[in-house]
Design an enzyme around this catalytic site. Structure first.
Site, PDB file in Angstrom:
ATOM      1  N   CYS A   9       0.830  -1.200   0.000  1.00  0.00           N
ATOM      2  CA  CYS A   9       0.000   0.000   0.000  1.00  0.00           C
ATOM      3  C   CYS A   9       0.873   1.263   0.000  1.00  0.00           C
ATOM      4  O   CYS A   9       1.364   1.664  -1.043  1.00  0.00           O
ATOM      5  CB  CYS A   9      -0.990  -0.029   1.158  1.00  0.00           C
ATOM      6  N   HIS A  31      -3.626  -4.764   0.363  1.00  0.00           N
ATOM      7  CA  HIS A  31      -3.026  -5.332   1.590  1.00  0.00           C
ATOM      8  C   HIS A  31      -3.082  -6.859   1.533  1.00  0.00           C
ATOM      9  O   HIS A  31      -4.002  -7.460   2.096  1.00  0.00           O
ATOM     10  CB  HIS A  31      -3.777  -4.827   2.820  1.00  0.00           C
ATOM     11  N   GLU A  82      -1.517  -8.871   3.176  1.00  0.00           N
ATOM     12  CA  GLU A  82      -1.357  -9.478   4.508  1.00  0.00           C
ATOM     13  C   GLU A  82      -2.699  -9.888   5.120  1.00  0.00           C
ATOM     14  O   GLU A  82      -2.730 -10.699   6.037  1.00  0.00           O
ATOM     15  CB  GLU A  82      -0.610  -8.521   5.447  1.00  0.00           C
TER      16      GLU A  82
HETATM   17  N1  GLN Z   1      -1.749   6.809   3.007  1.00  0.00           N
HETATM   18  C1  GLN Z   1      -1.929   6.069   1.789  1.00  0.00           C
HETATM   19  C2  GLN Z   1      -3.304   6.289   1.204  1.00  0.00           C
HETATM   20  O1  GLN Z   1      -4.232   6.660   1.895  1.00  0.00           O
HETATM   21  C3  GLN Z   1      -1.656   4.595   2.000  1.00  0.00           C
HETATM   22  C4  GLN Z   1      -2.625   3.947   2.918  1.00  0.00           C
HETATM   23  C5  GLN Z   1      -2.173   2.608   3.411  1.00  0.00           C
HETATM   24  O2  GLN Z   1      -0.994   2.270   3.360  1.00  0.00           O
HETATM   25  N2  GLN Z   1      -3.095   1.813   3.924  1.00  0.00           N
HETATM   26  O3  GLN Z   1      -3.490   6.071   0.027  1.00  0.00           O
END
Ligand code: GLN
Length: 542
Positions: free
Chosen positions: A387, A516, A518
């Protein structure tokens, strides 16, 4: 299909003694006896979901396919049961109040005097039953948040009492309580547990089973004393001492025929006995010796004197799953990126088998992460960006390979000349109106993979589905420019519009994902990308 049964699990004496693991292990055990099991978590807080709670306060926010932002316990249940859960499995007091008040405002109670009891309890009971129905569960195991004796969870306890009163053959109460061994005394003390059971008694609940969490095995003397003072059969007191790993808990409970005893009380028979794979896994966890040094670079790793591994529990578990499959165990180095800003990357990253940058928000420590990415890119160390880790890798490539000086995400610098990561217009509107709750790109989204890439090779499929939680996205205006310098877009939304995975050519393993992964790794089924990342990391050190 049998009539659904309900097993409530409450906690006693103190929090953080492994109630979630006990619930997940018990659910696993009941599943292994041939039943369809689902688990429900009841949270005490008034937040409608966990999405708006600060990570330092709450730990990880776990996301399900349907986009609900939940507590990390839901992740534990998914991993143990190898079943995907949803908003039906996650109840917060905020949801309960919100629904009841909204129903009252729309005259749903038709003029009745709306009260905490019965109306809040009716709503809780309705949701618990709905979870069982939707998941076609034979048995629903419900974890009650907090410990007995708090005011905040009293309506959950009351709901469990009412359910049992209405159908005592189908509802059970298990109390997981802690027996401390004070160092100055050197002896396990049972009094706090007795008191905790008395609290339950005072609210009309007699537990059917007591799970005695303690440093050591509960001995005969204490078992008899607990049975006597808690008004229970000594056989119904289950010992749950500290063990080598969380995977041993189900095995420990099985040794004491816990599932069989529960099934007997709810009039069900043991249909099968299959904990073989789980036992194998527990053995691997116990016997694996070789350590693989993996750097996890980010922020939020410490508060006061404590490291907050909990914020990334699913990342940690996914790394473990993938390592075990490959015959190693991860030795994690949690590296605060602000330290890299101060001392440079080499000091912390030299000799690492691989590096992970997990999700995150905001601008603190960001330059340190980008520096770390430069280091692993230039030194051919396998890189896995999750992410934010994908977004920051994109920024690094833009700045240092494509020559887009000071390229950035508009989250970090809204005025950047090269916004290689930017916010979608609908997301921007939400932020401007302070519409923060459950408004990110959340939950499962399909992704098409490009043949011949590392991602395609890992998954072995053309189309996958992964879970998201973010507001910002790869800016397609820069796609061609970045591709020219070696960035490979290996996964996109099926319409090709949203970039979901990027990789680097001419690097042993450099993959960033907008989602994600994970959240979908399971101990017996490690995630393909984690698996391949670990393989590359092992190869890197060999
Ligand atoms: N801050 C970034 C976004 O909002 C990544 C978010 C995250 O890693 N879950 O796009």
């Amino acid at each position: 299909m049998i009539k659904t049964k309900f097993v409530f699990v409450s906690g006693g004496v103190m929090s953080s003694v492994g109630k979630g693991i006990a619930v997940a292990s018990l659910s696993k055990l009941l599943q292994s006896k041939g039943y369809t099991v689902c688990t429900v978590k009841c949270e005490n807080y008034l937040n409608v979901d966990a999405g708006t709670i600060r990570p330092t306060e709450h730990g990880e926010v776990f996301v399900c396919d349907d986009g609900i932002e939940t507590d990390q316990d839901i992740g534990t249940y998914e991993r143990f049961l190898d079943r995907s859960l949803s908003r039906d499995n996650f109840i917060t007091m905020g949801q309960i109040y919100q629904t009841v008040i909204e129903r009252e405002r729309s005259f749903g109670y038709e003029g009745e005097d709306v009260e905490a009891i019965p109306h809040l309890c009716d709503e809780i009971i309705g949701r618990i039953k709905q979870a069982g129905r939707k998941m076609k569960a034979d048995i629903v195991v419900i974890e009650l948040g907090g410990t007995a004796g708090e005011y905040q969870n009293i309506f959950y306890y009351e709901s469990s009492r009412i359910m049992k009163l209405r159908d005592k053959d189908s509802v059970l109460h298990v109390h997981v309580a802690y027996l401390p061994t004070p160092p100055s005394v050197g002896e396990m003390k049972s009094k706090p547990v007795q008191t905790s059971v008395h609290i339950l008694n005072s609210i009309g609940i007699q537990p059917d089973f007591l799970v005695a969490r303690a440093q050591h095995e509960v001995d005969k003397k204490r078992r008899e004393r607990l049975a006597m003072f808690c008004n229970m059969d000594a056989d119904d007191i289950i010992s749950n001492p500290d063990l080598h790993s969380i995977y041993d808990v189900a095995i420990k409970l099985d040794e004491q025929d816990f599932a069989e005893k529960i099934l007997k009380k709810i009039h069900l028979k043991t249909k099968s006995k299959d904990l073989t794979d789980w036992r194998k896994l527990a053995n691997v966890v116990k016997s694996v010796e070789k350590e693989l040094p993996i750097a996890v670079v980010g922020k939020y790793f410490s508060t006061g004197d404590y490291v907050l591994g909990d914020v990334y529990v699913s990342v940690l578990e996914s790394l473990k799953h993938a390592c075990w499959l490959n015959g190693v165990k991860p030795k994690l180095y949690w590296i605060d990126s602000e330290k890299i800003e101060a001392d440079g990357a080499e000091k912390y990253l030299k000799g690492m088998a691989g590096m992970v940058v997990p999700g995150g928000f905001g601008s603190r420590g960001i330059e340190g992460i980008i520096q770390a990415v430069t280091y692993v890119r230039e030194n051919n160390i396998p890189y896995f960006g999750l992410c934010y880790g994908m977004q920051l890798a994109t920024i690094e490539v833009a700045r240092n390979l494509a020559g887009l000086k000071n390229a950035n995400s508009t989250e970090i610098n809204p005025k950047t000349k090269y916004p290689v990561i930017h916010i979608m217009p609908d997301q921007e509107k939400k932020l401007l109106s302070r519409d923060y709750g459950a408004t990110m790109r959340l939950g499962a989204w399909d992704c098409s993979l490009v043949k011949g890439t590392k991602a395609h090779e890992a998954y072995g499929e053309n189309k996958i589905s992964e879970r998201h939680r973010h507001r910002y996205e790869f800016n397609n205006d820069y796609k061609t420019k970045l591709e020219k310098v070696g960035l490979v877009v290996s996964g996109t939304s099926p319409d090709g519009h949203l970039v979901e995975i990027v990789e680097l050519k001419n690097h042993p393993w450099f993959v960033g994902v907008q989602f994600h992964p994970e959240f979908k790794s399971r101990p017996l089924r490690p995630h393909p990308l984690f698996r391949e990342f670990i393989k590359a990391a092992i190869f890197n050190l060999s």
